[in-house]
Design a protein around this motif. Structure first.
Motif, PDB file in Angstrom:
ATOM      1  N   LEU A  74      -7.487  -2.524   0.832  1.00  0.00           N
ATOM      2  CA  LEU A  74      -6.041  -2.574   1.030  1.00  0.00           C
ATOM      3  C   LEU A  74      -5.348  -1.629   0.065  1.00  0.00           C
ATOM      4  CD1 LEU A  74      -3.506  -3.869   2.311  1.00  0.00           C
ATOM      5  CD2 LEU A  74      -3.651  -5.648   0.549  1.00  0.00           C
ATOM      6  N   LEU A  75      -5.780  -1.651  -1.192  1.00  0.00           N
ATOM      7  CA  LEU A  75      -5.190  -0.783  -2.208  1.00  0.00           C
ATOM      8  C   LEU A  75      -5.452   0.689  -1.895  1.00  0.00           C
ATOM      9  CD1 LEU A  75      -3.706  -0.496  -4.887  1.00  0.00           C
ATOM     10  CD2 LEU A  75      -5.902  -0.748  -6.066  1.00  0.00           C
ATOM     11  N   LEU A  76      -6.671   1.011  -1.454  1.00  0.00           N
ATOM     12  CA  LEU A  76      -6.990   2.391  -1.093  1.00  0.00           C
ATOM     13  C   LEU A  76      -6.102   2.870   0.057  1.00  0.00           C
ATOM     14  CD1 LEU A  76     -10.901   2.481  -1.244  1.00  0.00           C
ATOM     15  CD2 LEU A  76      -9.314   3.722  -2.725  1.00  0.00           C
ATOM     16  N   GLY A  77      -5.888   2.000   1.038  1.00  0.00           N
ATOM     17  CA  GLY A  77      -5.029   2.354   2.162  1.00  0.00           C
ATOM     18  C   GLY A  77      -3.600   2.616   1.716  1.00  0.00           C
ATOM     19  N   ILE A  78      -3.096   1.780   0.808  1.00  0.00           N
ATOM     20  CA  ILE A  78      -1.735   1.944   0.302  1.00  0.00           C
ATOM     21  C   ILE A  78      -1.610   3.223  -0.515  1.00  0.00           C
ATOM     22  CG2 ILE A  78      -0.019   0.973  -1.275  1.00  0.00           C
ATOM     23  CD1 ILE A  78      -0.975  -1.811  -0.413  1.00  0.00           C
ATOM     24  N   VAL A  79      -2.589   3.472  -1.385  1.00  0.00           N
ATOM     25  CA  VAL A  79      -2.573   4.695  -2.193  1.00  0.00           C
ATOM     26  C   VAL A  79      -2.667   5.926  -1.297  1.00  0.00           C
ATOM     27  CG1 VAL A  79      -3.858   6.043  -3.900  1.00  0.00           C
ATOM     28  CG2 VAL A  79      -3.511   3.595  -4.254  1.00  0.00           C
ATOM     29  N   GLY A  80      -3.527   5.856  -0.275  1.00  0.00           N
ATOM     30  CA  GLY A  80      -3.642   6.966   0.663  1.00  0.00           C
ATOM     31  C   GLY A  80      -2.325   7.235   1.375  1.00  0.00           C
ATOM     32  N   ALA A  81      -1.638   6.161   1.791  1.00  0.00           N
ATOM     33  CA  ALA A  81      -0.341   6.308   2.465  1.00  0.00           C
ATOM     34  C   ALA A  81       0.702   6.895   1.520  1.00  0.00           C
ATOM     35  CB  ALA A  81       0.121   4.950   2.986  1.00  0.00           C
ATOM     36  N   LEU A  82       0.652   6.488   0.255  1.00  0.00           N
ATOM     37  CA  LEU A  82       1.592   7.009  -0.746  1.00  0.00           C
ATOM     38  C   LEU A  82       1.390   8.514  -0.941  1.00  0.00           C
ATOM     39  CD1 LEU A  82       3.722   6.699  -2.952  1.00  0.00           C
ATOM     40  CD2 LEU A  82       1.893   5.989  -4.513  1.00  0.00           C
ATOM     41  N   ASN A 117      -4.867  10.097   8.017  1.00  0.00           N
ATOM     42  CA  ASN A 117      -4.755   9.088   9.070  1.00  0.00           C
ATOM     43  C   ASN A 117      -6.042   8.282   9.188  1.00  0.00           C
ATOM     44  OD1 ASN A 117      -2.179   9.043  10.824  1.00  0.00           O
ATOM     45  ND2 ASN A 117      -2.495  11.213  10.453  1.00  0.00           N
ATOM     46  N   VAL A 118      -7.169   8.975   9.136  1.00  0.00           N
ATOM     47  CA  VAL A 118      -8.464   8.298   9.188  1.00  0.00           C
ATOM     48  C   VAL A 118      -8.661   7.420   7.961  1.00  0.00           C
ATOM     49  CG1 VAL A 118     -10.961   8.684   9.006  1.00  0.00           C
ATOM     50  CG2 VAL A 118      -9.611   9.997  10.653  1.00  0.00           C
ATOM     51  N   PHE A 119      -8.392   7.968   6.790  1.00  0.00           N
ATOM     52  CA  PHE A 119      -8.616   7.257   5.534  1.00  0.00           C
ATOM     53  C   PHE A 119      -7.766   5.986   5.459  1.00  0.00           C
ATOM     54  CE2 PHE A 119      -7.679   6.417   1.046  1.00  0.00           C
ATOM     55  CZ  PHE A 119      -8.954   6.395   0.503  1.00  0.00           C
ATOM     56  N   ILE A 120      -6.493   6.106   5.785  1.00  0.00           N
ATOM     57  CA  ILE A 120      -5.584   4.962   5.681  1.00  0.00           C
ATOM     58  C   ILE A 120      -5.960   3.877   6.687  1.00  0.00           C
ATOM     59  CG2 ILE A 120      -3.181   4.218   5.929  1.00  0.00           C
ATOM     60  CD1 ILE A 120      -2.435   7.166   5.119  1.00  0.00           C
ATOM     61  N   GLN A 121      -6.139   4.265   7.950  1.00  0.00           N
ATOM     62  CA  GLN A 121      -6.439   3.282   8.987  1.00  0.00           C
ATOM     63  C   GLN A 121      -7.800   2.625   8.768  1.00  0.00           C
ATOM     64  OE1 GLN A 121      -5.585   4.392  13.104  1.00  0.00           O
ATOM     65  NE2 GLN A 121      -4.208   5.995  12.370  1.00  0.00           N
ATOM     66  N   LEU A 122      -8.777   3.419   8.331  1.00  0.00           N
ATOM     67  CA  LEU A 122     -10.112   2.872   8.115  1.00  0.00           C
ATOM     68  C   LEU A 122     -10.104   1.827   7.001  1.00  0.00           C
ATOM     69  CD1 LEU A 122     -13.152   2.946   8.761  1.00  0.00           C
ATOM     70  CD2 LEU A 122     -13.378   4.716   7.024  1.00  0.00           C
ATOM     71  N   ASN A 123      -9.407   2.103   5.918  1.00  0.00           N
ATOM     72  CA  ASN A 123      -9.365   1.144   4.820  1.00  0.00           C
ATOM     73  C   ASN A 123      -8.613  -0.123   5.200  1.00  0.00           C
ATOM     74  OD1 ASN A 123     -10.566   1.924   2.048  1.00  0.00           O
ATOM     75  ND2 ASN A 123      -9.722   3.855   2.806  1.00  0.00           N
TER      76      ASN A 123
END
Length: 227
Positions: free
Chosen positions: A104-112, A140-146
């Protein structure tokens, strides 16, 4: 090439981005389990060299292959001996939860990061150049995958983290009864991830949820930093 396109769950041209994203997501997920287990007094994972951010230590070949061709998979599970914890139930919950939370944190950091690059003009919003297109696809891949891995691992079926959390949250008497049916729960889990009919109502909605979550989080950051 057509054969590979049909074989893979994800588009062939996006395969390198998925492999990089998986390497980061799985590594951080399993490292989080190992780190907190060791921090709480269980050296099992540390003795096996699992308290590391080296991807090779955490990757499971079969799990990666299945994720690429079937849309689900796994890394090498981190062994945990809860008897080494001073507070077995409480610490087991934390050790199980930090895996999905790390994704979840990786997805949020990626989105940021993606939002900052977008707002600052570092990447073209239209993505005309090959570099811009690559950056758009990767994030897009990184955020959605996490986000997907976070949701997927919270399913309360063994061997997923969600089951370990529920197992330790419930009163010992009820938890013991649930453990008797663990082998059947694993069978249910395998049927869910193998049968297309069941995937339609389980795995597919999780991907849709991860996509919606990634869009919402990205829009929040764009709104916050875009003025």
């Amino acid at each position: 090439m057509d054969f590979l396109d049909q074989l893979l769950y994800f588009p062939l041209e996006q395969l390198p981005f998925y492999l990089i994203a998986l390497m980061i997501a799985f590594t951080v997920h399993e490292f989080s389990h190992a780190y907190f287990a060791n921090k709480f007094g269980d050296p099992t994972a540390k003795l096996l060299g699992r308290v590391t951010l080296n991807p090779a230590v955490h990757f499971d070949f079969l799990g990666i292959v299945l994720l690429l061709i079937a849309g689900f998979g796994w890394a090498r599970p981190v062994p945990v001996n809860r008897e080494n914890f001073s507070h077995p139930r409480r610490m087991s919950i934390i050790v199980a939860a930090v895996g999905p939370l790390s994704n979840l944190l990786l997805g949020i950091v990626g989105a940021l990061i993606y939002a900052v690059l977008y707002i600052s003009g570092v990447i073209d919003p239209i993505g005309i150049t090959r570099t811009d297109q690559a950056i758009h696809i990767f994030f897009n891949v990184f955020i959605q995958l996490n986000f997907f891995l976070c949701l997927f691992n919270l399913i309360p079926l063994p061997p997923l983290d969600g089951y370990r959390i529920v197992e330790n949250v419930l009163p010992p008497r009820i938890s013991a009864k649930i453990q008797r049916f663990e082998q059947w729960s694993i069978l249910i889990f395998l049927l869910i991830i193998v049968l297309p009919m069941l995937q339609k109502y389980t795995i597919a909605p999780l991907y849709l949820g991860a996509r919606a979550l990634s869009i919402d989080v990205l829009n929040i950051f764009i709104t916050l930093f875009g003025g």
